[in-house]
Design an enzyme around this catalytic site. Structure first.
Site, short mmCIF file in Angstrom:
data_model
loop_
_atom_site.label_atom_id
_atom_site.label_comp_id
_atom_site.label_asym_id
_atom_site.label_seq_id
_atom_site.Cartn_x
_atom_site.Cartn_y
_atom_site.Cartn_z
N HIS A 142 0.79 -1.25 0.00
CA HIS A 142 0.00 0.00 0.00
C HIS A 142 0.82 1.30 0.00
CE1 HIS A 142 0.76 -0.65 4.25
NE2 HIS A 142 -0.23 -1.50 4.40
N ASP A 187 -6.10 -4.41 0.21
CA ASP A 187 -6.03 -4.22 1.67
C ASP A 187 -7.43 -4.30 2.29
OD1 ASP A 187 -5.04 -3.92 4.21
OD2 ASP A 187 -4.36 -1.85 3.94
#
Lengths: 446, 322
Positions: free
Chosen positions: A239, A312
């Site tokens: 991320h 995520d």
């Protein structure tokens, strides 16, 4: 097993073709014109799917999913998370290790693998912890996890950063014999501690929220690309959320350092200003960033500096999100909306073609994770892991309609493009228009 | 005024601020009577829900409610800050199930009052949320300053101290700005809130790292008309925001020497502090107890201003607003 004939789908968004699926494999591609309707054919049952106007891509692969089982089955299970993944067009997901207990042994990894097989909606590949209990002190049993039935190749302490440089270096050295990769949650815990929950800037200053400065990510990314160079091992940056991290990764790739990176749909599409109402649905780690960072990570995804999109997906029980903002849990749902968000931010504006998006949501993540059978070309002889999407339709996200057990959906109420029509895992239709196998009548897809 | 909640100082227009301050002035007169009780909020229930320690704010809200004949109940506790405990939503829904008219909330988490206001039917009054805001403190500071200075239009107010962790500062720049004051905030760089540069430019206040330059500006027009010292929150200083207390005082304390020099130019300079004070750290005893100190006036104004806030939020439903 039923044969499937997908008629008239644009393969990776290009020319329309018919795709015949037999025994879980792609048996034929081209103009298979004679058959128009489902029924018996050559003694086998044939389902004909009218895919006129639809786009077919290889099944999506998510490098970064939290399935919460074992430990928080009230928020998500391997089965419910698999259902959300299938509904979102995924055929494989990598399950993060921060469950309770942590996936830091071969047995724990095999258990997740088996739960995934039992659900049978996507291939669930466990990620192993780098450190025992994610404590950041001692190496977890990386080798035993690698040698287990789960054949773990991706290791991560995600949720926490492997912040001890010596431990990171040792882990990178140790996993060389089995070709592993460390997916790093880049967050210097001194610059952004566990309370940090809002991008450091004017918004955090005004709102009085504990600040998460971009530099807390940047310094770890800078360190880790040097450790990757020093050890010769692979580092994957989870991320990525900042413009400076992107610059460091771009530089590292130019040096030939083995670094890859992922970006989430929410970091691409949602900005810091959404925190103004203190709604914990927008609380995520790393935090939502300002426009300049979002523009930089989108540009990096387009130019290939960032290799992959990863969700995520982080389900949370409702009560864990109903605390005061600083006390609420981090994370948001993502599996069912990822493709649509990328269609919105990258395909519709003409930044990526469907084929380029397939690179970033299927081919590259499968390659990074070392997953055989996923991220393969739509070609004869390949496993029939496929997703059909409608490029011209729109849909409105309804958090209540989710396959996930959780409702922390930041896209609720938004109208997004490109709904997933159907997902096929080795030729079997696992999801159809938001419902998964068992929730729709197989006749419906014909 | 038909406002239901007071969550942020930004909720209030200049007219609303002035209406509250005018009401507070008449409430202040009530305080001076022998019999202080007025019947305005008879039959209304006000809960003071304090998740964080407070003496003056909680007691002044309690007195304010009682003098207006509301039934006021205090609930204190430090719970609800972990994911294992009861959620904040459950806590406030439970309390509001008892037919409550207003919740006065103090919470250690920024934004808690905003969130609660989405969940309950009662009026929500922010009595300090984390490092975000403290709107009634800003109102009582404005009240005190108006008593001393008259109109605040064009007046220069200097706020000094731990801005990063100060909800008093965040509310004061808004409310004082609404009333036309010029505000300069002073702190060492490590105690400036993030993004203060863009923020101050957008909202029209000035920032400085240099207290002496601010206090003794060359141009008389730039000298302060009032100085507000903020508490150094020792409990939040674990990160080492400055080397020693001695060094902080030398750079940013209202010391006896600084007071003497200020008084040479402006003998009646109002000195404010929201309390509780760290005497000897951010403010010297001489400054705290100076003849021009307004610190006890602030406390006294606290009750009147909170009566006015309760009046504007609650009484408007049953009778014409002032």
């Amino acid at each position: 097993m039923t044969d499937v004939l997908i008629k008239g789908a644009k393969v990776l968004g290009d020319n329309a073709a018919d795709i015949l699926v037999r025994d879980g494999m792609i048996a034929q591609i081209g103009s298979i014109g004679s058959t128009r309707s489902s029924g018996e054919r050559d003694g086998a049952r044939l389902t004909v799917v009218d895919a006129d106007g639809l786009v077919v891509l290889p099944g999506l692969v998510d490098l970064h999913t939290h399935l919460r089982e074992p430990g928080r089955e009230d928020a998500e299970t391997v089965a419910s998370g698999s259902a959300a993944a299938a509904a979102g067009g995924f055929t494989a997901v990598l399950a993060m290790a921060n469950t309770s207990p942590v996936t830091d042994t071969a047995e724990a990894a095999e258990r997740v693998l088996d739960l995934g097989r039992a659900a049978g909606l996507v291939d669930v590949q466990p990620i192993g912890a780098v450190s025992k209990g994610l404590a950041g002190a001692e190496l977890a049993e990386l080798g035993l996890m690698a040698r287990s039935r789960a054949a773990v190749r991706v290791f991560s302490d995600d949720g926490r950063c492997v912040h001890d440089a010596r431990l990171m270096r040792r882990a990178l050295d140790y996993l060389k014999p089995f070709g592993g990769v460390i997916s790093q949650h880049a967050q210097d815990p001194h610059l952004a501690d566990g309370t940090a929950c809002c991008h450091e800037g004017e918004v955090s200053g005004r709102l009085g929220l504990p600040a998460w400065p971009a530099v807390a990510e940047d310094v770890i990314v800078a360190r880790d690309v040097q450790l990757a160079r020093h050890t010769g091992s692979r580092v994957h940056v989870a991320h990525v959320s900042t413009a400076a991290s992107v610059e460091i990764i771009r530089w590292a790739k130019a040096q030939g350092i083995a670094v890859t990176a992922e970006v989430t749909p929410h970091h691409l599409a949602l900005g810091t200003e959404l925190l103004a109402g203190y709604d914990p649905v927008f609380k995520v780690n790393p935090p939502l960033r300002p426009d300049a960072d979002r523009a930089a990570i989108l540009a990096a995804l387009v130019d290939g500096t960032i290799d992959a999109v990863a969700t995520d997906h982080a389900p949370h029980a409702r009560h864990d999100k109903e605390h005061a903002f600083p006390d609420a849990a981090f994370g948001m749902l993502g599996l069912e909306t990822a493709l649509a968000v990328l269609a919105e931010v990258a395909v519709r504006p003409g930044l990526l073609t469907w084929a380029q998006l397939a690179q970033r949501m299927s081919f590259a993540p499968a390659r990074i994770a070392g997953l055989a059978g996923h991220g393969r070309p739509v070609a004869v002889g390949e496993p029939a892991n496929l997703v059909l999407l409608d490029p011209d339709a729109t849909w409105t996200v309804d958090r209540a309609a989710s396959q996930s057990l959780s409702r922390n959906n930041p896209w609720h109420g938004r109208t997004l493009p490109a709904p997933v029509v159907a997902t096929f895992l080795r030729g079997e239709c696992t999801a159809y228009r938001g419902r998964v196998r068992g929730q729709f009548d197989p006749e419906e897809i014909a | 005024m038909t406002r239901k909640h007071l969550l942020s100082s930004a909720d209030l227009s200049r007219d609303e601020v002035e209406a509250i301050l005018d009401t507070a002035a008449s409430m202040h007169d009530v305080q001076r009577r022998e019999v202080k009780k007025i019947p305005t909020l008879r039959g209304r229930t006000v809960i003071n829900l304090f998740f964080e320690d407070s003496t003056r704010t909680r007691s002044s809200f309690e007195i304010a409610g009682k003098w207006m004949s509301a039934d006021t109940i205090n609930i204190t506790g430090k719970g609800s800050s972990t994911s294992k405990g009861e959620s904040l939503r459950d806590t406030v829904k439970t309390i509001c199930a008892m037919a409550v008219d207003a919740l006065v909330i103090r919470h250690s988490a920024s934004g808690a009052c905003h969130q609660v206001a989405q969940w309950v039917d009662a009026s929500v009054i922010n009595a300090g949320d984390g490092t975000h805001e403290h709107p009634t403190q800003a109102l009582l500071d404005a009240y005190t300053l108006r008593q001393r200075l008259g109109s605040l239009d064009g007046r220069h107010i200097v706020i000094v101290g731990d801005l990063a962790h100060s909800r008093v500062f965040r509310s004061n720049v808004i409310t004082l700005g609404r009333l036309g004051a010029r505000v300069t905030v002073v702190a060492p760089p490590t105690l400036m809130p993030s993004g203060i540069g863009d923020w101050s430019a957008r909202d029209g206040f000035a920032t400085s790292w240099d207290l002496d330059q601010t206090l003794y500006a060359a141009s008389p027009g730039d000298r302060p008309d009032a100085v507000m010292m903020l508490r150094v929150q020792r409990e939040r200083m674990s990160g080492g925001f400055f080397p020693t207390e001695r060094e902080y005082t030398a750079g940013y304390g209202l010391t006896r020497e600084r007071l003497t020099r200020l008084y040479a130019a402006t003998p009646d300079l109002p000195i404010l502090h929201p309390g509780p004070m760290n005497r000897g750290l951010e403010i010297s005893a001489e400054a705290a107890d100076a003849t021009s100190s307004a610190i006890l006036d602030q406390v006294s104004a606290g009750v009147a201003v909170r009566m006015a806030v309760l009046y504007h939020l609650l009484a408007g439903e049953t009778e014409a607003a002032a």
